[in-house]
Design an enzyme around this catalytic site. Structure first.
Site, PDB file in Angstrom:
ATOM      1  N   SER A 148       0.866  -1.183   0.000  1.00 52.13           N
ATOM      2  CA  SER A 148       0.000   0.000   0.000  1.00 52.13           C
ATOM      3  C   SER A 148       0.898   1.226   0.000  1.00 52.13           C
ATOM      4  O   SER A 148       2.095   1.108   0.257  1.00 52.13           O
ATOM      5  CB  SER A 148      -0.863  -0.009   1.267  1.00 52.13           C
ATOM      6  OG  SER A 148      -1.591   1.181   1.366  1.00 52.13           O
ATOM      7  N   TYR A 159      -2.248  -1.191  10.172  1.00 50.67           N
ATOM      8  CA  TYR A 159      -2.229  -1.535   8.741  1.00 50.67           C
ATOM      9  C   TYR A 159      -0.955  -0.981   8.102  1.00 50.67           C
ATOM     10  O   TYR A 159      -0.217  -1.708   7.422  1.00 50.67           O
ATOM     11  CB  TYR A 159      -3.475  -0.955   8.059  1.00 50.67           C
ATOM     12  CG  TYR A 159      -3.543  -1.204   6.565  1.00 50.67           C
ATOM     13  CD1 TYR A 159      -3.853  -2.464   6.069  1.00 50.67           C
ATOM     14  CD2 TYR A 159      -3.320  -0.177   5.649  1.00 50.67           C
ATOM     15  CE1 TYR A 159      -3.930  -2.693   4.694  1.00 50.67           C
ATOM     16  CE2 TYR A 159      -3.397  -0.393   4.283  1.00 50.67           C
ATOM     17  CZ  TYR A 159      -3.697  -1.660   3.808  1.00 50.67           C
ATOM     18  OH  TYR A 159      -3.767  -1.876   2.455  1.00 50.67           O
TER      19      TYR A 159
HETATM   20  P1  NDP Z   1     -10.724  -7.097  -0.353  1.00 49.75           P
HETATM   21  O1  NDP Z   1     -11.085  -6.986   1.078  1.00 49.75           O
HETATM   22  O2  NDP Z   1     -11.683  -6.631  -1.378  1.00 49.75           O
HETATM   23  O3  NDP Z   1     -10.346  -8.619  -0.679  1.00 49.75           O
HETATM   24  C1  NDP Z   1      -9.440  -9.274   0.155  1.00 49.75           C
HETATM   25  C2  NDP Z   1      -9.253 -10.686  -0.326  1.00 49.75           C
HETATM   26  O4  NDP Z   1      -8.386 -11.335   0.593  1.00 49.75           O
HETATM   27  C3  NDP Z   1     -10.551 -11.461  -0.361  1.00 49.75           C
HETATM   28  O5  NDP Z   1     -10.518 -12.367  -1.440  1.00 49.75           O
HETATM   29  C4  NDP Z   1     -10.523 -12.214   0.959  1.00 49.75           C
HETATM   30  O6  NDP Z   1     -11.242 -13.409   0.791  1.00 49.75           O
HETATM   31  C5  NDP Z   1      -9.036 -12.467   1.122  1.00 49.75           C
HETATM   32  N1  NDP Z   1      -8.638 -12.663   2.504  1.00 49.75           N
HETATM   33  C6  NDP Z   1      -8.710 -11.789   3.532  1.00 49.75           C
HETATM   34  N2  NDP Z   1      -8.264 -12.355   4.658  1.00 49.75           N
HETATM   35  C7  NDP Z   1      -7.886 -13.623   4.321  1.00 49.75           C
HETATM   36  C8  NDP Z   1      -7.349 -14.699   5.050  1.00 49.75           C
HETATM   37  N3  NDP Z   1      -7.102 -14.630   6.367  1.00 49.75           N
HETATM   38  N4  NDP Z   1      -7.081 -15.844   4.388  1.00 49.75           N
HETATM   39  C9  NDP Z   1      -7.329 -15.957   3.061  1.00 49.75           C
HETATM   40  N5  NDP Z   1      -7.832 -14.969   2.318  1.00 49.75           N
HETATM   41  C10 NDP Z   1      -8.111 -13.810   2.951  1.00 49.75           C
HETATM   42  O7  NDP Z   1      -9.329  -6.370  -0.499  1.00 49.75           O
HETATM   43  P2  NDP Z   1      -8.712  -5.520  -1.726  1.00 49.75           P
HETATM   44  O8  NDP Z   1      -8.943  -6.231  -2.977  1.00 49.75           O
HETATM   45  O9  NDP Z   1      -9.158  -4.122  -1.568  1.00 49.75           O
HETATM   46  O10 NDP Z   1      -7.168  -5.547  -1.335  1.00 49.75           O
HETATM   47  C11 NDP Z   1      -6.263  -6.514  -1.861  1.00 49.75           C
HETATM   48  C12 NDP Z   1      -4.872  -6.125  -1.407  1.00 49.75           C
HETATM   49  O11 NDP Z   1      -4.569  -4.806  -1.861  1.00 49.75           O
HETATM   50  C13 NDP Z   1      -4.719  -6.097   0.108  1.00 49.75           C
HETATM   51  O12 NDP Z   1      -3.460  -6.596   0.470  1.00 49.75           O
HETATM   52  C14 NDP Z   1      -4.837  -4.631   0.448  1.00 49.75           C
HETATM   53  O13 NDP Z   1      -4.163  -4.295   1.638  1.00 49.75           O
HETATM   54  C15 NDP Z   1      -4.168  -4.006  -0.771  1.00 49.75           C
HETATM   55  N6  NDP Z   1      -4.572  -2.624  -1.011  1.00 49.75           N
HETATM   56  C16 NDP Z   1      -5.890  -2.326  -1.305  1.00 49.75           C
HETATM   57  C17 NDP Z   1      -6.242  -1.011  -1.524  1.00 49.75           C
HETATM   58  C18 NDP Z   1      -7.646  -0.607  -1.840  1.00 49.75           C
HETATM   59  O14 NDP Z   1      -7.918   0.609  -1.831  1.00 49.75           O
HETATM   60  N7  NDP Z   1      -8.560  -1.522  -2.167  1.00 49.75           N
HETATM   61  C19 NDP Z   1      -5.252   0.079  -1.447  1.00 49.75           C
HETATM   62  C20 NDP Z   1      -3.903  -0.359  -1.163  1.00 49.75           C
HETATM   63  C21 NDP Z   1      -3.600  -1.663  -0.958  1.00 49.75           C
HETATM   64  P3  NDP Z   1     -12.090 -14.184   1.907  1.00 49.75           P
HETATM   65  O15 NDP Z   1     -12.840 -13.159   2.668  1.00 49.75           O
HETATM   66  O16 NDP Z   1     -12.930 -15.123   1.085  1.00 49.75           O
HETATM   67  O17 NDP Z   1     -11.080 -14.909   2.718  1.00 49.75           O
END
Ligand code: NDP
Length: 259
Positions: A148, A159
């Site tokens: 991020s 975070y």
């Molecule tokens: P989302 O919350 O939309 O999706 C997160 C994904 O990770 C889901 O598929 C969820 O699936 C999975 N996940 C979360 N926890 C676990 C776990 N313990 N085990 C397995 N799977 C897990 O997140 P984003 O798409 O927004 O973010 C993706 C990445 O990008 C992250 O690392 C985030 O920090 C980073 N990011 C996002 C930004 C944004 O603005 N969206 C900005 C900067 C960075 P499930 O719930 O089915 O497990």
């Protein structure tokens, strides 16, 4: 918006591919011909994204579905073992799964929140990288970690800290993996609009839309990011165009870090 690159025959494991940026990444990599592993904790979402991958694949290649929690060490072991059992190799590991909830030094439950952030955003990446390197060495593959831009905003303490550690982990591990022919890089996105954006920040849809509109007005490029903006950076870093790039941070934020 689509991209172009031939990923036929490449095996790609994307954590957190049951939703958000990871799901769009899985479908795009499948559309470019890759054999993808779709994984997350929600079985229905994993299956739905895997179905989209098969529909997008030019050859109808089925994605491997693995329901796994990246904070569970044996789930990670099973995730990598199933990948190798099914596809016989691994070319690209994208550590995308991440969590970010509001946190402050005043929170009574700060240590619970610490564990949530560190286990999801850092410990899982260390463990999965450990499990995958022997396979990536064979393919001279590579790793991309989704971090991020660490905006120093109030109540984002844990975070930001976990993502800063992820950045440094990637730099350090790139030193070790370079001699093995494995590259490791980070993509640092700014705000990216996903279907559930705002949920983890306790925002309802109206508040989230208002927040995204406000951010878009502040961003020098006049909009917040889309998943495809992140994917284009991942495609570059995992390609031969980036053959001399390792241990680096690739910022994809529409210029947000400068305002
Ligand atoms: P989302 O919350 O939309 O999706 C997160 C994904 O990770 C889901 O598929 C969820 O699936 C999975 N996940 C979360 N926890 C676990 C776990 N313990 N085990 C397995 N799977 C897990 O997140 P984003 O798409 O927004 O973010 C993706 C990445 O990008 C992250 O690392 C985030 O920090 C980073 N990011 C996002 C930004 C944004 O603005 N969206 C900005 C900067 C960075 P499930 O719930 O089915 O497990």
């Amino acid at each position: 918006m689509t991209t172009s690159r031939d990923l036929t025959g490449k095996v790609v494991l994307i954590t957190g591919s049951s939703g958000g940026i990871g799901a769009v990444t899985a479908v795009e990599f499948a559309r470019l011909g890759a054999q993808v592993v779709v994984t997350g904790r929600r079985k229905d979402r994993v299956s739905a994204v895997a179905k989209q991958c098969a529909e997008a694949s030019p050859t109808g290649v089925k994605a491997l579905e693995v329901v796994a929690d990246v904070t569970n060490d044996s789930d990670c072991r099973r995730l990598v073992a199933d990948t190798i059992k099914t596809f016989k190799k691994l070319d690209i590991l994208i550590n995308n799964a991440g969590r970010g909830i509001v946190s402050s030094i005043w929170d009574e439950d700060i240590l619970d929140k610490y564990e949530l952030h560190m286990n999801t955003n850092l410990r899982s990446v260390v463990w999965l990288t450990h499990l995958c390197v022997e396979h990536l060495e064979k393919t001279k593959g590579n790793i991309v970690n989704i971090s991020s831009i660490l905006a120093f905003k109030p109540r984002r303490l844990l975070y930001s800290m976990s993502k800063a550690a992820l950045d440094m982990f990637t730099k350090c591990v790139a030193l070790e993996l370079g001699p093995k022919g494995i590259r490791a890089n980070v993509v640092n996105p700014g705000v990216v609009k996903t279907e559930t954006f705002g949920t983890s920040l306790n925002m309802n849809k109206a508040k989230s839309d208002q927040f995204l509109k406000g951010m878009a007005e502040k961003y020098p490029l006049g909009r917040v990011g889309e998943p495809m903006d992140v994917i284009k950076a991942v495609l570059y870093l995992t390609s031969d165009l980036a053959s001399f790039v390792t241990g680096s941070n690739f910022v994809v934020d529409g210029g947000a870090q400068y305002v």
